[in-house]
Design an enzyme around this catalytic site. Structure first.
Site, PDB file in Angstrom:
ATOM      1  N   SER A   1      47.902  19.184  46.640  1.00 33.52           N
ATOM      2  CA  SER A   1      49.038  19.980  46.812  1.00 33.52           C
ATOM      3  C   SER A   1      49.715  19.697  45.403  1.00 33.52           C
ATOM      4  CB  SER A   1      49.812  19.531  47.830  1.00 33.52           C
ATOM      5  OG  SER A   1      50.266  18.377  47.838  1.00 33.52           O
TER       6      SER A   1
ATOM      7  N   LYS B   1      54.508  31.193  42.391  1.00 30.55           N
ATOM      8  CA  LYS B   1      53.625  30.586  43.649  1.00 30.55           C
ATOM      9  C   LYS B   1      53.768  31.587  44.814  1.00 30.55           C
ATOM     10  CE  LYS B   1      54.238  26.147  45.837  1.00 30.55           C
ATOM     11  NZ  LYS B   1      54.131  26.590  47.340  1.00 30.55           N
TER      12      LYS B   1
ATOM     13  N   GLU C   1      44.898  32.056  46.241  1.00 29.84           N
ATOM     14  CA  GLU C   1      45.752  32.095  47.430  1.00 29.84           C
ATOM     15  C   GLU C   1      45.316  33.287  48.070  1.00 29.84           C
ATOM     16  OE1 GLU C   1      47.677  29.659  47.542  1.00 29.84           O
ATOM     17  OE2 GLU C   1      49.460  29.681  49.006  1.00 29.84           O
TER      18      GLU C   1
END
Ligand code: IVH
Length: 641
Positions: free
Chosen positions: A43, A76, A132
């Site tokens: 992470s 992000k 993602e």
């Protein structure tokens, strides 16, 4: 999908074994198989403000002895990290991050994401592309509009929706969710060109057809990085997908090697988190809602305002003292934000904009209901209560509680429907639901024939609901899902629980005198006994201890005999619902942490005492956003301590 299936039937010579047409709708697997990541999916450390961001930039510069450093800024994306492995150019596995070392195999579902290529041309023998998976805003809004039409439950936010979509056992459900993908990294790789910068890597991935976010920008100076981050805050809602910050990475791969990793994250990257968005709006009014037990809650009625991705028009103010402490008055301009990304909160008034005639609010003495019931606040109590047993507001809330996800879980029976049913005197208590016909329901606002039939079918299904859910649904004080489950596993049916004496009840593990007394009192009331009789006459089972096969309740027993304590709010669940979700998987959800606690789920507004206790006892903690994965697998993330 159906077009693909038709084509594959017509031209079987082109139908490949890995085609989504083949895997979709295949036999549902029990769970998602574990996948060991060849390279861990770490992470990122967070920078919560610009100072922390600059401190990271300085550290990087210092560690690299003043070499010139280029930084890449990426949005992000608020979705789920995915690692997709290609062998000889063919997609072989797609795995979630999991605990970073072991993820879950969701290949069949990822094959339905059209933005992700299944075959790569001229690929190295082994290559993992990471990025993602997310749900575009437009898809999320369309699914929610559809849900509102069918009276099914709304999705909480795009991230949860994407996570839920990927964990479907039936890939055709995933396919309908129209997920998307941004690639941002290469994981494991054997062969292929050696890149020297991140920028080159992204260009290489993009050439294979992976979507790479167009906002990615490389900067030579850290001031520009800061500028990018600050500008991104203002643009966050103009993108068509949710972002919760900016990821800043060192561009040069050689410098990355020099910087290396800490135990949990790379030193060469950081996540700049957006501050919770605050908006101002007008406080139109403060009103009071009445809960099923008569407890009241003042709430703010707001001029609708768009905050952090959704429109907010109401926010709880908790109780009388909170209103006084915040000193918010009708007419005020107030600051609104989302606590924990989900729950709207009034921060306080903007005093400079207070209208001259704004009067302090005082708690009303009577309810707005037709009975004008009296409100009472006892000395030493924070809550004000409605003490009228015939209160129509309480009645509606009791019916809604019965139908809720934490109790009987009747889909499509929300507040608007309940209010219409009681206003038209079609239903006056929970037993009345079992007398409803589609004819009764048809014609209510939002109900044409098919949706009326659907609601009646959902009510019918609840006749076979588990006994602990029935017991929970009565809304007896102190009797939530966990207690209900203990009582039912001890006594086997609702009736035998009520037949037990107070003494007997309090000898059951986990049941104290207070609960025993509350149950006994409830049963002493003839109105309640009559209610149980009428429910039974209406066909509601009182002794189902096992879900019939194929029933929606068939959750895997991932938490058998495990005690999971929940503190704070888990997005998408209220207190009972979160506990019920644990109980439905074989666990219990007691109110306090002890040595025996398997895990503490930490939501927004978590209680400090529970956290401290869990820390001292070494009880593993789980973040709210890991809750669903935890329910599904029963596994503790290995990164939690
Ligand atoms: S890089 C070692 N880039 O953020 C670096 N992550 O808090 C690993 N995320 O698990 C991640 N957008 O799910 C990276 N442009 C981006 C990202 C991104 C979203 C997520 C990712 C990761 C989490 C880390």
């Amino acid at each position: 999908m159906s077009e693909l299936r038709d084509l594959e039937e017509q031209f079987p010579q082109y139908a490949e074994a890995t085609s989504p047409g083949k895997t979709v709708g295949g036999a549902p697997s029990a769970t998602f198989a574990p996948v060991q990541h060849a390279i861990p999916m770490t992470s990122l450390d967070n920078a919560m403000d610009v100072d922390e961001l600059r401190a990271w930039g300085d550290r990087v510069q210092r560690s690299l002895d003043g070499q010139p450093v280029r930084f890449v800024c990426e949005l992000k994306i608020d979705g789920l990290a995915m690692s997709i492995r290609y062998v000889d150019g063919e997609m072989v596995t797609a795995a979630t991050r999991g605990d970073g070392r072991v993820g879950e195999d969701v290949t069949a579902n990822v094959r339905t994401i059209s933005a992700i290529p299944q075959h790569l041309v001229d690929a190295p023998p082994v290559m993992e592309v990471r990025g993602e998976v997310y749900m575009p805003r437009a898809v999320f809004d369309a699914l929610n509009a559809e849900a509102a039409q069918n009276g099914s439950r709304a999705l909480v936010n795009p991230r949860n929706a994407a996570a839920g979509s990927l964990r479907q056992k039936d890939s055709s459900v995933t396919a309908r969710r129209k997920l998307a993908f941004w690639a941002y990294q290469i994981g494991d790789r054997q062969g292929g060109p050696q890149h020297t910068t991140h920028e080159e890597t992204l260009a290489y991935i993009a050439d294979f057809g992976f979507p790479v976010n167009p906002e990615v920008t490389v900067f030579d100076s850290f001031d520009e990085v800061v500028e990018f981050c600050e500008a991104a805050i203002g643009r966050r809602h103009d993108l068509g997908y949710d972002v919760d910050g900016v990821v800043i990475k060192v561009d040069d791969l050689g410098q990355r090697d020099e910087l290396g990793f800490t135990s949990r994250a790379p030193r060469w990257a950081i996540a700049f988190k957006f501050p919770p968005e605050e908006r101002t709006t007008t406080l139109l009014d403060i009103r009071v809602s009445v809960g099923r037990t008569g407890r009241t809650t003042p709430y703010a009625v707001l001029e609708p305002v768009f905050v952090d991705g959704s429109t907010v028009s109401m926010a709880t103010l908790h109780n009388e003292d909170q209103v006084r402490i915040k000193d918010v008055r009708p007419g005020d301009t107030v600051i609104v934000r989302k606590a924990g990304d989900v729950i709207p909160e009034v921060v306080g008034p903007v005093l400079s904009e207070r209208p001259a005639n704004a009067m302090p609010w005082s708690f009303p003495q009577h309810c707005e209901c037709p009975l004008r019931s009296e409100f009472v606040r006892l000395d030493g109590e924070a809550d004000t209560r409605c003490v009228e047993s015939k209160c129509p507001f309480q009645r509606d809330q009791k019916i809604m509680y019965w139908a809720s996800r934490g109790a009987m879980d009747i889909e499509g029976l929300g507040e608007r429907t309940v209010v219409q049913l009681t206003e038209r005197e079609l239903v006056s208590d929970i037993a009345g639901l079992y007398q409803l016909s589609a004819d009764d329901v048809e014609g209510l606002e939002g109900f044409a024939r098919p949706s009326a039939e659907k609601l009646v079918a959902a009510i019918d299904e609840s006749r076979r609901q588990l006994a602990w859910r029935v017991l929970t649904g009565f809304g007896i004080k102190h009797l939530g899902p966990t207690v209900a489950q203990s009582l039912i596993s001890e006594y086997g049916s609702v009736r035998t629980v009520f037949a037990a004496s107070e003494e007997e009840l309090s000898s059951v593990d986990g049941i104290g005198e207070v609960i025993a007394q509350s149950v006994a009192r409830w049963w002493q009331n003839p109105v309640n006994r009559d209610l149980v009789d009428r429910l039974e006459a209406g066909g509601v089972g009182l002794d189902n201890v096992e879900a019939p096969p194929g029933d929606g309740e068939g959750y895997e027993q991932t938490l058998t005999d495990r005690a999971v304590v929940i503190t704070g709010t888990v997005p998408g669940y209220n207190r009972e619902e979160a506990a019920a979700a644990v109980v439905a998987r074989g666990g219990t959800s007691p109110g306090s942490v002890s040595k025996k606690t398997y895990a503490l789920v930490v939501g927004e507004g978590a209680g400090a005492s529970k956290l401290t206790k869990a820390e001292t006892l070494g009880v593993p903690m789980i973040n709210a956003d890991e809750f669903e994965a935890f329910l599904e697998s029963g596994q503790l993330p290995s990164t939690s301590n």
